[in-house]
Motif scaffolding. Structure first.
Motif, PDB file in Angstrom:
ATOM      1  N   ALA A  19      -2.801  -1.723 -13.545  1.00  0.00           N
ATOM      2  CA  ALA A  19      -2.000  -2.811 -13.312  1.00  0.00           C
ATOM      3  C   ALA A  19      -2.193  -3.942 -14.164  1.00  0.00           C
ATOM      4  CB  ALA A  19      -2.106  -3.001 -11.842  1.00  0.00           C
ATOM      5  N   ALA A  30      -3.058  -5.596  -7.508  1.00  0.00           N
ATOM      6  CA  ALA A  30      -3.360  -5.741  -8.834  1.00  0.00           C
ATOM      7  C   ALA A  30      -4.805  -5.511  -9.213  1.00  0.00           C
ATOM      8  CB  ALA A  30      -2.752  -7.147  -9.257  1.00  0.00           C
ATOM      9  N   HIS A  86       2.719  -0.646  -6.455  1.00  0.00           N
ATOM     10  CA  HIS A  86       1.836   0.526  -6.921  1.00  0.00           C
ATOM     11  C   HIS A  86       1.365   1.363  -5.540  1.00  0.00           C
ATOM     12  CE1 HIS A  86       1.044  -0.683 -10.937  1.00  0.00           C
ATOM     13  NE2 HIS A  86       1.242  -1.833 -10.661  1.00  0.00           N
ATOM     14  N   HIS A 144       6.241  -5.313  -8.956  1.00  0.00           N
ATOM     15  CA  HIS A 144       5.867  -3.972  -9.370  1.00  0.00           C
ATOM     16  C   HIS A 144       4.836  -3.382  -8.213  1.00  0.00           C
ATOM     17  CE1 HIS A 144       4.544  -1.106 -12.909  1.00  0.00           C
ATOM     18  NE2 HIS A 144       4.598  -0.553 -11.710  1.00  0.00           N
ATOM     19  N   ILE A 147       1.315 -11.913 -15.702  1.00  0.00           N
ATOM     20  CA  ILE A 147       0.938 -11.180 -14.174  1.00  0.00           C
ATOM     21  C   ILE A 147       0.490 -12.433 -13.503  1.00  0.00           C
ATOM     22  CG2 ILE A 147      -0.728  -9.707 -12.828  1.00  0.00           C
ATOM     23  CD1 ILE A 147      -0.850  -7.964 -15.328  1.00  0.00           C
ATOM     24  N   HIS A 162       2.050  -7.654  -9.226  1.00  0.00           N
ATOM     25  CA  HIS A 162       1.694  -6.416  -8.867  1.00  0.00           C
ATOM     26  C   HIS A 162       1.241  -6.184  -7.478  1.00  0.00           C
ATOM     27  CE1 HIS A 162       1.797  -4.534 -12.927  1.00  0.00           C
ATOM     28  NE2 HIS A 162       1.168  -5.588 -13.307  1.00  0.00           N
TER      29      HIS A 162
END
Length: 354
Positions: free
Chosen positions: A11, A6, A57, A55, A21, A3
């Motif tokens: 997340a 994170a 964010h 990922h 993760i 992430h």
């Protein structure tokens, strides 16, 4: 899966089954993967072998050359990339055009986009092009589903009749905390009140540049019996949950924004939320209408009426704090089913061909 960043519960809860993760682990060749990994850090890594999915964010505050370089390497190395757009407008910068340009860097590469409400998806399609597909997945729970605090009532540690207000989070441009403090200190309220603020440790540059922060610090120094300012290196989940359970009302004084994890945590803990009516916070609440009472809203429409609107909302909260019948058992059941569906949707996005 990694992430960027994170630290938020949103997340960290996207794990389970085949999804793991790697943030805050030693998966990278160069050592530990930072919890709040940046595009710059990722660009400097000798290999991307430590993750399969990136990922994203947040794009804000990242340099565009770093974003481009990371996305280029992900494409070259066959790494899947998805992006959750929590906010349609930037939180720190007034340059909306630059933010839109960063988002278009993703759409040009056909990177899967996620947002949290249908209203935000419509905003993004208007910004990025009417044909742009945006996946809508709800924010969901903030308090972990197995956390015993789901069964913990709010504690009353102040004298009977005192309404305990709380705010938390950084002193960033899209929040304005001191007007709340001033109106609680001097407003015509139906009973005694206190206000506590939990925020990250204060830096010299913040004190130099943020008038809102300076005013709150001065209020806490001069009226410590009414205003509590609590600093933490970076408040963690348990610290925030315990802090809110010692309050009656959570105030969300957003100047602008799209979604709010704070609002979702207030739902989970059964705390009365007084929230600025910005972005798509109403849509976040409507998902749980009938289980969670409607927040107390205020708005910033008229500059000269803003104080009156804030004070009216605070007055309403002092009168309604004991009449907040959230069915937290029912909400947790909804959250659990919602989370299972959200994990399945993320797994699909993480594995489908680009």
């Amino acid at each position: 899966m990694t992430h960027l960043p994170a630290r938020t519960p949103y997340a960290r809860k996207l794990a389970g089954g085949s999804i793991a993760i790697v943030n805050n682990t030693t998966a990278a060749q160069g050592g530990r993967v930072p919890q709040d990994m940046s595009f710059q850090w990722l660009r400097e890594q000798p290999s991307f072998d430590f993750f399969d999915v990136l990922h994203i964010h947040s794009l804000e505050l990242a340099a565009e050359p770093d974003i481009e370089a990371v996305l280029d390497r992900c494409e070259r190395d066959g790494k899947q990339v998805v992006c959750t757009i929590h906010d349609v407008t930037p939180m720190f910068s007034p340059d909306k055009a630059a933010y839109a340009r960063q988002l278009r860097m993703l759409t040009e590469r056909k990177i899967a986009l996620i947002t949290l409400t249908e209203g935000a998806a419509a905003d993004l399609r208007q910004m990025l092009g009417s044909q742009q597909h945006v996946n809508v997945l709800p924010h969901g729970h903030v308090l972990p589903l197995g956390d015993p605090r789901w069964q913990t009532p709010s504690r009353r540690e102040e004298p009977i009749g005192t309404t305990r207000f709380a705010m938390y989070g950084g002193f960033r441009p899209n929040r304005s905390m001191f007007p709340v403090v001033a109106n609680l200190l001097f407003g015509n309220l139906s009973g005694p009140t206190t206000v506590s603020i939990l925020t990250r440790a204060v830096s010299p540059i913040e004190l130099d540049t943020n008038r809102d922060l300076g005013a709150v610090v001065n209020a806490a120094l001069t009226r410590p019996e009414r205003v509590g300012l609590h600093l933490s290196p970076f408040p963690h989940d348990d610290e925030i949950a315990d802090f809110l359970l010692s309050a009656d009302v959570l105030v969300l004084p957003y100047r602008w924004g799209t979604h709010s994890g704070q609002l979702e945590l207030a739902f989970d803990l059964g705390i009365v939320p007084v929230a600025a009516d910005v972005g798509h916070l109403r849509e976040q609440w409507r998902r749980y209408e009938g289980v969670v009472p409607e927040p107390i809203w205020f708005d910033w429409v008229d500059d000269y009426q803003q104080g009156a609107r804030i004070l009216t909302a605070l007055q309403d909260a002092t009168q309604r704090q004991h009449e907040w019948p959230t069915d937290r058992d029912a909400l947790r059941d909804i959250r659990s089913a919602e989370h299972d569906a959200t994990l399945a949707a993320h797994h699909r996005l993480y594995t489908e061909p680009r």
